[in-house]
Design a protein around this motif. Structure first.
Motif, mmCIF file in Angstrom:
data_model
loop_
_atom_site.group_PDB
_atom_site.id
_atom_site.type_symbol
_atom_site.label_atom_id
_atom_site.label_comp_id
_atom_site.label_asym_id
_atom_site.label_seq_id
_atom_site.Cartn_x
_atom_site.Cartn_y
_atom_site.Cartn_z
ATOM 1 N N UNK A 102 -6.687 -14.426 8.590
ATOM 2 C CA UNK A 102 -5.874 -14.972 7.517
ATOM 3 C C UNK A 102 -6.284 -16.412 7.236
ATOM 4 N N UNK A 103 -5.953 -16.879 6.066
ATOM 5 C CA UNK A 103 -6.222 -18.259 5.688
ATOM 6 C C UNK A 103 -4.950 -18.943 5.236
ATOM 7 N N UNK A 104 -5.109 -20.161 4.780
ATOM 8 C CA UNK A 104 -3.964 -20.962 4.348
ATOM 9 C C UNK A 104 -3.287 -20.381 3.101
ATOM 10 N N UNK A 105 -4.053 -19.805 2.230
ATOM 11 C CA UNK A 105 -3.537 -19.119 1.041
ATOM 12 C C UNK A 105 -4.149 -17.727 1.067
ATOM 13 N N UNK A 106 -3.334 -16.722 1.293
ATOM 14 C CA UNK A 106 -3.887 -15.395 1.541
ATOM 15 C C UNK A 106 -2.862 -14.323 1.211
ATOM 16 N N UNK A 107 -3.249 -13.094 1.479
ATOM 17 C CA UNK A 107 -2.388 -11.940 1.317
ATOM 18 C C UNK A 107 -2.474 -11.088 2.560
ATOM 19 N N UNK A 108 -1.381 -10.445 2.893
ATOM 20 C CA UNK A 108 -1.357 -9.452 3.948
ATOM 21 C C UNK A 108 -1.007 -8.144 3.256
ATOM 22 N N UNK A 109 -1.897 -7.156 3.338
ATOM 23 C CA UNK A 109 -1.690 -5.864 2.697
ATOM 24 C C UNK A 109 -1.599 -4.782 3.758
ATOM 25 N N UNK A 110 -0.599 -3.934 3.652
ATOM 26 C CA UNK A 110 -0.378 -2.835 4.587
ATOM 27 C C UNK A 110 -0.452 -1.521 3.822
ATOM 28 N N UNK A 111 -1.362 -0.633 4.269
ATOM 29 C CA UNK A 111 -1.584 0.653 3.616
ATOM 30 C C UNK A 111 -1.271 1.786 4.583
ATOM 31 N N UNK A 112 -0.648 2.855 4.070
ATOM 32 C CA UNK A 112 -0.403 4.012 4.921
ATOM 33 C C UNK A 112 -1.648 4.901 4.973
ATOM 34 N N UNK A 113 -1.528 6.050 5.635
ATOM 35 C CA UNK A 113 -2.677 6.937 5.847
ATOM 36 C C UNK A 113 -3.229 7.527 4.553
ATOM 37 N N UNK A 114 -2.439 7.520 3.490
ATOM 38 C CA UNK A 114 -2.927 8.038 2.205
ATOM 39 C C UNK A 114 -3.580 6.947 1.357
ATOM 40 N N UNK A 115 -3.587 5.705 1.859
ATOM 41 C CA UNK A 115 -4.139 4.583 1.115
ATOM 42 C C UNK A 115 -3.138 3.931 0.177
ATOM 43 N N UNK A 116 -1.870 4.353 0.279
ATOM 44 C CA UNK A 116 -0.815 3.782 -0.551
ATOM 45 C C UNK A 116 -0.393 2.424 -0.003
#
Length: 178
Positions: free
Chosen positions: A111-125
């Motif tokens: 991660x960085x100072x300005x970033x995103x955290x994205x969480x995807x399930x097993x279907x890629x959703x």
């Protein structure tokens, strides 16, 4: 890091109105290793097999550079799990976490100072997204060397931009953070 038992109890009470899994804490560039905490807010166990975390893409799989969360296995209702760039056992020791808390170490999607955290399930959703950046979004906390946590369970929501409804974790907060 939060006392996961206190958080789990609070989350279970709020579960019916919330999405199943949410990003509930994060820290970048920490001296004990950065981390992200995910919590199952729903009423039933969720299998994390095939789930992926990514901070570089809004459309991710392990094949496209996402970090596999499959090793977290089954995550019970109210349970929080952690991923970290550190070795899992070292992280658990540094944060005084019992062996019962699932910690998955050695991720490289830093991660960085300005970033995103994205969480995807097993279907890629896309299940949850947390966007932050204290220099980009006025009122966003700077979670460098200190965990960022929501002011309340109501502050959580899918695809959240972290404005003033997130604060730095403290030992005196309502979650019992370390």
């Amino acid at each position: 890091m939060k006392n996961t038992l206190a958080l789990a109890a609070a989350l279970c009470l709020a579960a019916p109105a919330m999405a199943q899994v949410q990003i509930t804490e994060w820290m970048y560039s920490g001296s004990s290793g950065e981390y992200i905490e995910f919590t199952n807010l729903g009423p039933s166990t969720i299998d994390f097999s095939g789930w992926v975390y990514d901070d570089d893409s809004r459309f991710s799989t392990v094949a496209t550079g996402g970090f596999s969360l499959s090793a977290l296995g089954l995550v019970k209702a109210g349970e929080s799990v952690v991923i970290t760039e550190s070795d899992a056992s070292v992280f658990r020791t540094n944060w005084s976490l019992p062996a019962s808390v699932k910690v998955l170490g050695a991720y490289t999607n830093n991660l960085g100072r300005a970033d995103e955290i994205n969480l995807f399930d097993a279907t890629g959703t896309l299940i949850d997204r947390l966007t932050y950046g204290d220099t980009i979004y006025p009122g966003t906390i700077r979670a460098q060397n200190a965990g960022g946590t929501p002011v309340s369970i109501a502050a959580l929501g899918p695809q959240t931009v972290v404005p003033g409804n997130w604060v730095l974790a403290a030992t005196t907060d309502s979650y019992g953070s370390y």
